[in-house]
Design a protein around this motif. Structure first.
Motif, short mmCIF file in Angstrom:
data_model
loop_
_atom_site.label_atom_id
_atom_site.label_comp_id
_atom_site.label_asym_id
_atom_site.label_seq_id
_atom_site.Cartn_x
_atom_site.Cartn_y
_atom_site.Cartn_z
N GLU A 193 9.50 -1.88 12.89
CA GLU A 193 8.42 -2.69 12.34
C GLU A 193 7.34 -1.81 11.72
OE1 GLU A 193 8.10 -6.66 15.04
OE2 GLU A 193 7.78 -4.75 16.07
N ARG A 194 7.05 -0.69 12.35
CA ARG A 194 6.02 0.21 11.82
C ARG A 194 6.40 0.72 10.43
NH1 ARG A 194 6.25 3.03 16.69
NH2 ARG A 194 5.29 1.71 18.23
N LEU A 195 7.69 0.99 10.21
CA LEU A 195 8.14 1.43 8.88
C LEU A 195 7.83 0.37 7.83
CD1 LEU A 195 11.60 3.06 9.71
CD2 LEU A 195 9.48 4.23 9.04
N TYR A 196 8.12 -0.86 8.15
CA TYR A 196 7.82 -1.95 7.22
C TYR A 196 6.31 -2.09 7.00
CZ TYR A 196 12.67 -3.60 7.31
OH TYR A 196 14.02 -3.70 7.18
N LEU A 197 5.55 -1.97 8.08
CA LEU A 197 4.09 -2.10 7.97
C LEU A 197 3.50 -1.02 7.08
CD1 LEU A 197 3.19 -3.06 11.65
CD2 LEU A 197 3.17 -4.54 9.63
N GLY A 233 1.28 0.25 1.70
CA GLY A 233 1.39 0.94 0.41
C GLY A 233 1.39 -0.05 -0.75
N TYR A 234 2.10 -1.16 -0.58
CA TYR A 234 2.11 -2.19 -1.63
C TYR A 234 0.71 -2.76 -1.83
CZ TYR A 234 7.20 -2.16 -0.85
OH TYR A 234 8.51 -1.80 -0.72
N ALA A 251 -2.12 -1.32 -1.28
CA ALA A 251 -2.95 -0.33 -1.97
C ALA A 251 -2.59 -0.24 -3.45
CB ALA A 251 -2.79 1.03 -1.30
N ALA A 252 -1.31 -0.42 -3.77
CA ALA A 252 -0.86 -0.29 -5.16
C ALA A 252 -1.38 -1.41 -6.06
CB ALA A 252 0.67 -0.26 -5.21
N VAL A 253 -1.73 -2.56 -5.50
CA VAL A 253 -2.17 -3.67 -6.35
C VAL A 253 -3.69 -3.81 -6.43
CG1 VAL A 253 -0.04 -4.97 -6.01
CG2 VAL A 253 -2.00 -5.41 -4.51
N VAL A 254 -4.41 -2.98 -5.71
CA VAL A 254 -5.88 -3.10 -5.71
C VAL A 254 -6.44 -2.89 -7.12
CG1 VAL A 254 -8.03 -2.03 -4.91
CG2 VAL A 254 -6.19 -2.52 -3.28
N GLU A 255 -6.07 -1.81 -7.75
CA GLU A 255 -6.62 -1.51 -9.08
C GLU A 255 -6.19 -2.53 -10.13
OE1 GLU A 255 -6.33 2.06 -12.33
OE2 GLU A 255 -6.45 2.63 -10.21
N TRP A 274 7.63 -6.07 -2.25
CA TRP A 274 6.88 -6.46 -1.06
C TRP A 274 7.57 -7.65 -0.38
CZ3 TRP A 274 0.89 -6.69 -1.99
CH2 TRP A 274 0.20 -6.71 -0.78
N LEU A 275 7.93 -8.63 -1.18
CA LEU A 275 8.62 -9.81 -0.64
C LEU A 275 9.99 -9.43 -0.07
CD1 LEU A 275 7.66 -12.46 -3.33
CD2 LEU A 275 7.05 -12.52 -0.90
N GLN A 276 10.67 -8.51 -0.72
CA GLN A 276 11.97 -8.05 -0.19
C GLN A 276 11.78 -7.40 1.18
OE1 GLN A 276 13.45 -5.50 -3.30
NE2 GLN A 276 14.25 -7.22 -4.50
N ASP A 277 10.75 -6.59 1.33
CA ASP A 277 10.50 -5.96 2.64
C ASP A 277 10.08 -6.99 3.68
OD1 ASP A 277 11.30 -3.47 1.89
OD2 ASP A 277 9.32 -2.55 1.95
#
Length: 195
Positions: free
Chosen positions: A97-101, A106-107, A109-113, A145-148
């Motif tokens: 679960e931690r790997l997915y979290l 990361g996802y 953070a990638a969409v903030v900008e 993100w949805l896939q994960d």
């Protein structure tokens, strides 16, 4: 000999009560923990899907008020996602679960900008540009993100299935112990009755 039979029957009752209580407690704990996690994961998924839906609507709005409302909807869904994700992350997590979290953080953070750029475009009366930014820079991230999230949901379902199988194995072992002790008691009772 009668006292031995009585002790064996008391043992059967003790094993039956103890195993039933232990199994029931394990099952209740597993169901409560799993349900909460599944509800959070489903909510996280819904918030991401709604963000995508609102982003698509942004491309076809005809007024500034409508574009501001759609952008606000996107930001509200992002906030709701963060709230649920924080609650999910605050509960104990397995290494898987931690790997997915970590990936999902990361996802996020990638969409903030790109979301900030989209907001600036909407504020600048350019919802078309905002929609292009969201489709080019946010949509691909949301898809991964949805896939994960789906993979994490499937992992949760497998975890529940494993827990139920373990529960069933424990119940079967308890049944064998109860039957064995009962069989010994019956055999002793038959011997005593024969003599």
């Amino acid at each position: 000999c009668f006292s031995l039979i009585l002790l064996l029957m008391i043992g059967v009752a003790g094993v039956a009560l103890g195993s039933a209580r232990n199994s029931r407690d394990q099952l209740v704990h597993m169901v409560v923990a799993s349900n909460g996690r599944l509800i959070d994961l489903e909510a996280m998924r819904q918030h991401l899907v709604r963000q995508g839906m609102y982003a698509q609507q942004l491309a076809v709005v005809t007024t500034q008020d409508a574009s501001l409302a759609r952008m606000q909807d996107i930001e509200d869904e992002a906030r709701r996602y963060r709230d649920v994700a924080a609650r999910f992350a605050a509960t104990p997590a397995s290494p898987e679960e931690r790997l997915y979290l970590v990936a999902m953080a990361g996802y996020a953070a990638a969409v903030v900008e790109p979301l900030q750029e989209a907001r600036e475009s909407v504020n600048g009366f350019n919802p078309g540009r905002a929609a292009r930014i969201l489709n080019a820079d946010v949509l691909p991230v949301h898809n991964r993100w949805l896939q994960d999230l789906d993979a994490l949901l499937q992992w949760q379902y497998r975890k529940i299935e494993t827990g139920l199988l373990s529960f069933d194995e424990n119940a079967n072992r308890s049944d064998v112990a109860i039957l064995t002790i009962s069989g010994v008691a019956l055999m002793l009772a038959a011997v005593v009755a024969w003599w």
